[in-house]
Write a protein that holds these residues in place. Structure first.
Motif, PDB file in Angstrom:
ATOM      1  N   ALA A 194       0.806  -1.229   0.000  1.00 33.65           N
ATOM      2  CA  ALA A 194       0.000   0.000   0.000  1.00 33.65           C
ATOM      3  C   ALA A 194       0.831   1.267   0.000  1.00 33.65           C
ATOM      4  O   ALA A 194       0.275   2.364  -0.014  1.00 33.65           O
ATOM      5  CB  ALA A 194      -0.931  -0.005   1.213  1.00 33.65           C
ATOM      6  N   GLY A 195       2.139   1.169   0.041  1.00 29.13           N
ATOM      7  CA  GLY A 195       2.984   2.353   0.059  1.00 29.13           C
ATOM      8  C   GLY A 195       2.813   3.136   1.356  1.00 29.13           C
ATOM      9  O   GLY A 195       2.743   2.565   2.438  1.00 29.13           O
ATOM     10  N   ALA A 221      -5.151  -3.007   5.323  1.00 30.86           N
ATOM     11  CA  ALA A 221      -5.767  -2.092   6.287  1.00 30.86           C
ATOM     12  C   ALA A 221      -6.350  -2.854   7.464  1.00 30.86           C
ATOM     13  O   ALA A 221      -6.178  -2.468   8.629  1.00 30.86           O
ATOM     14  CB  ALA A 221      -6.856  -1.269   5.597  1.00 30.86           C
ATOM     15  N   VAL A 222      -7.028  -3.941   7.167  1.00 30.97           N
ATOM     16  CA  VAL A 222      -7.582  -4.785   8.225  1.00 30.97           C
ATOM     17  C   VAL A 222      -6.463  -5.333   9.100  1.00 30.97           C
ATOM     18  O   VAL A 222      -6.566  -5.376  10.336  1.00 30.97           O
ATOM     19  CB  VAL A 222      -8.423  -5.921   7.616  1.00 30.97           C
ATOM     20  N   LEU A 255      -7.838   4.894   1.168  1.00 31.91           N
ATOM     21  CA  LEU A 255      -8.068   3.455   1.284  1.00 31.91           C
ATOM     22  C   LEU A 255      -8.560   2.928  -0.054  1.00 31.91           C
ATOM     23  O   LEU A 255      -9.673   3.263  -0.496  1.00 31.91           O
ATOM     24  CB  LEU A 255      -9.096   3.155   2.376  1.00 31.91           C
ATOM     25  N   GLY A 256      -7.727   2.146  -0.711  1.00 32.34           N
ATOM     26  CA  GLY A 256      -8.088   1.590  -2.003  1.00 32.34           C
ATOM     27  C   GLY A 256      -8.611   0.178  -1.878  1.00 32.34           C
ATOM     28  O   GLY A 256      -8.395  -0.509  -0.875  1.00 32.34           O
ATOM     29  N   SER A 257      -9.318  -0.277  -2.921  1.00 29.85           N
ATOM     30  CA  SER A 257      -9.897  -1.615  -2.900  1.00 29.85           C
ATOM     31  C   SER A 257      -8.817  -2.694  -2.831  1.00 29.85           C
ATOM     32  O   SER A 257      -9.052  -3.787  -2.303  1.00 29.85           O
ATOM     33  CB  SER A 257     -10.767  -1.829  -4.145  1.00 29.85           C
ATOM     34  N   LYS A 258      -7.628  -2.390  -3.325  1.00 30.84           N
ATOM     35  CA  LYS A 258      -6.553  -3.377  -3.337  1.00 30.84           C
ATOM     36  C   LYS A 258      -5.781  -3.435  -2.016  1.00 30.84           C
ATOM     37  O   LYS A 258      -4.917  -4.291  -1.847  1.00 30.84           O
ATOM     38  CB  LYS A 258      -5.583  -3.074  -4.476  1.00 30.84           C
TER      39      LYS A 258
END
Length: 529
Positions: free
Chosen positions: A105-106, A258-259, A250-253
């Motif tokens: 996610a960088g 994130a979780v 927050l992107g879908s990928k």
């Protein structure tokens, strides 16, 4: 400590100002001769014996409800439990979550890491509050609060969470040992070496709690120095770092990462641990001002400790964001190969970055396995009320984790991919246990019968339940996603469904026991209007 002179008594025992100054400069109790432990037959299992506790010497005041003024010297005396608590935010499982979040996610999840740490701080402060205000830790209180069957179920859940965390921590240490030995020591040998930390812990405990806290300060300092060196060596983008902290994205990928960031923050065994650690200072629970003072100091030191842990997690995330975001290695990076990837990307500096990573990982693994041993003592002693010698209890709790870890090391040492799969299962295992630490904590800290005047107010109670609900929902998403992708076949599906039903029923029982359902019923008409 002097006591106020009763009416009618001569005043020759009241200290003058020089006596008060001498009392203020003395902070540790004399040897246990002044505070002999009560006979074994007349007491329950205690987190710390009276002679083990650090005495906070105060000048007597006529108003026992008044909070004494702030003192840097007292803050120093209260500093320590927060350091041990913060280690759970820095264990190898968290570090793996950090590096994967950065690589995939960088910089985009730094804001979530910051707010997740803040949520974790709130939960840990409530845990400390319970320990200080009641003089007992969470496992003891659960034994008294719930029926026998529910108490045993909570103990089982806590032990499962602890074993899962310990396997990750021991495997992380073993990987670090493998790195630092240039691969000469296999994973199972690293596991056996790490198992010896139990004896190190017992050795240190004999020299007093302050010596143990000093060792943890050294280990956390080692982590901070190692990962800060990596951060400086790789030179991540300051602009991207700031944007990642301040701008929520927050992107879908990146949902899974994130979780993982949120799920790794609250460790079930750490909630139990912190409520016991704060009892290493001797506080008179009858003096409301002294109790509030202790809560205030523990809040300050916990905030500082988690600020340090946040910075370390930030260093790891940004290093891997700078080096591997958008690369083909991003989706395959884990604890096992992270050091090698770093060496290939940034090798050739003053110090080999591979070994800097290994030192930091070893400090994280060793410190977290020792706190796991500590937590295991309190969880077992509190729930079961065992009157065992501490060395015997430490040996039993260590064996619970080390034996399955050796089996795991032998079985999963075939490939990096198998260890990554193992880590995913262990993360799911711990995620499942989070409600069984959070719900009892929030139930007890909100009860006047347990906390007295130190029960939390309605606003804080709602905020705490909101955090708990968010964490439970996020971890529920992780579990659902994991089981959908991993569970196949009718028989396995039926077993998972049956287990999930029992799991949900027990969680609903705990929520109903807390009185939260009635609180929600009162709130619903307001929302309806």
């Amino acid at each position: 400590m002097a006591s106020p002179t009763p009416p009618g008594e001569p005043e020759h025992d009241v200290p003058d100002r020089s006596d008060e100054a001498d009392a203020e400069s003395s902070h540790l109790l004399p040897p246990e001769a002044n505070h002999p432990p009560p006979p074994d037959d007349d007491r329950d299992d205690l987190a710390f014996e009276p002679h083990e506790k650090i005495m906070i010497v105060d000048i007597e005041s006529a108003d026992e409800t008044a909070v004494p003024p702030f003192s840097w010297r007292k803050l120093w005396l209260f500093t320590g439990p927060g350091l041990l608590m913060s280690v759970a935010f820095l264990d190898p499982g968290n570090l793996e979550g950090d590096l994967q979040a950065g690589a995939i996610a960088g910089y985009s999840l730094l804001w979530l890491l910051m707010w997740a740490t803040a949520m974790g701080l709130l939960i840990q402060m409530l845990s400390a509050r319970v320990g200080v205000a009641t003089g007992r830790h969470l496992a003891e209180l659960c034994r008294e609060e719930y029926p026998g069957w529910a108490g045993l179920a909570l103990w089982f859940m806590a032990e499962v969470a602890l074993i899962g965390a310990d396997i990750q921590e021991v495997i992380g240490s073993a990987i670090a040992i493998q790195i630092l030995s240039n691969g000469h020591l296999p994973l199972w040998a690293g596991v056996l070496i790490t198992a010896s930390d139990c004896f190190l812990f017992l050795f240190l405990e004999n020299y007093g709690v302050r010596k143990l806290e000093a060792v943890f300060a050294f280990l956390i300092g080692t982590m901070a120095l190692s990962f800060a060196w990596m951060f400086a060596d790789t030179k991540p983008s300051g602009k991207e770092l700031l944007m990642g902290l301040l701008v929520p994205r927050l992107g879908s990928k990146t949902i899974r990462q994130a979780v993982g960031v949120v799920g790794c923050v609250i460790m079930p065994h750490n909630v139990f641990l912190h409520s016991a650690l704060v009892q290493s200072r001797k506080i008179n629970p009858e003096k409301k001002g002294r109790v509030q003072e202790a809560i205030n100091y523990y809040s300050i030191e916990s905030s500082f400790a988690l600020l340090v842990s946040f910075m370390i997690n930030l260093f790891v995330t940004t290093v891997f964001a700078k080096g591997f975001y958008g690369t083909k290695q991003a989706n395959t990076i884990g604890l096992v190969n992270a050091g090698q990837y770093l060496e290939e990307k940034y090798g050739g500096g003053l110090l080999l970055i591979l070994y800097i990573w290994g030192i930091g990982l070893l400090a994280a693994g060793q410190s977290s396995t020792i706190t796991g041993t500590y937590a295991g003592q309190f969880i077992m002693g509190g729930f079961l009320n065992l009157r065992l010698k501490k060395w015997l209890r430490a040996l039993i709790t260590r064996s619970f984790a080390i034996l399955p870890t050796i089996v795991v090391a032998l079985v999963f040492n075939r490939s990096e991919a198998s260890l990554d799969v193992l880590n995913e299962w262990l993360n799911v295992l711990q995620s499942m246990q989070i409600p069984f630490a959070l719900i009892p904590l929030l139930t007890l800290v909100s009860k006047e019968q347990v906390m007295g005047v130190f029960k939390i107010g309605p606003a804080l109670e709602k905020a705490a339940w909101a955090v708990a609900a968010l964490v439970i929902v996020i971890n529920g998403y992780l579990l659902l996603d994991f089981f959908i992708s991993e569970v196949e076949g009718m028989l396995l599906g039926f077993l998972v469904f049956t287990g999930t039903a029992a799991y949900a029923a027990f969680m609903l029982y705990l929520i109903s026991h807390s009185g939260t359902l009635s609180w929600l019923n009162l709130m619903l008409p307001k929302f309806g209007n």
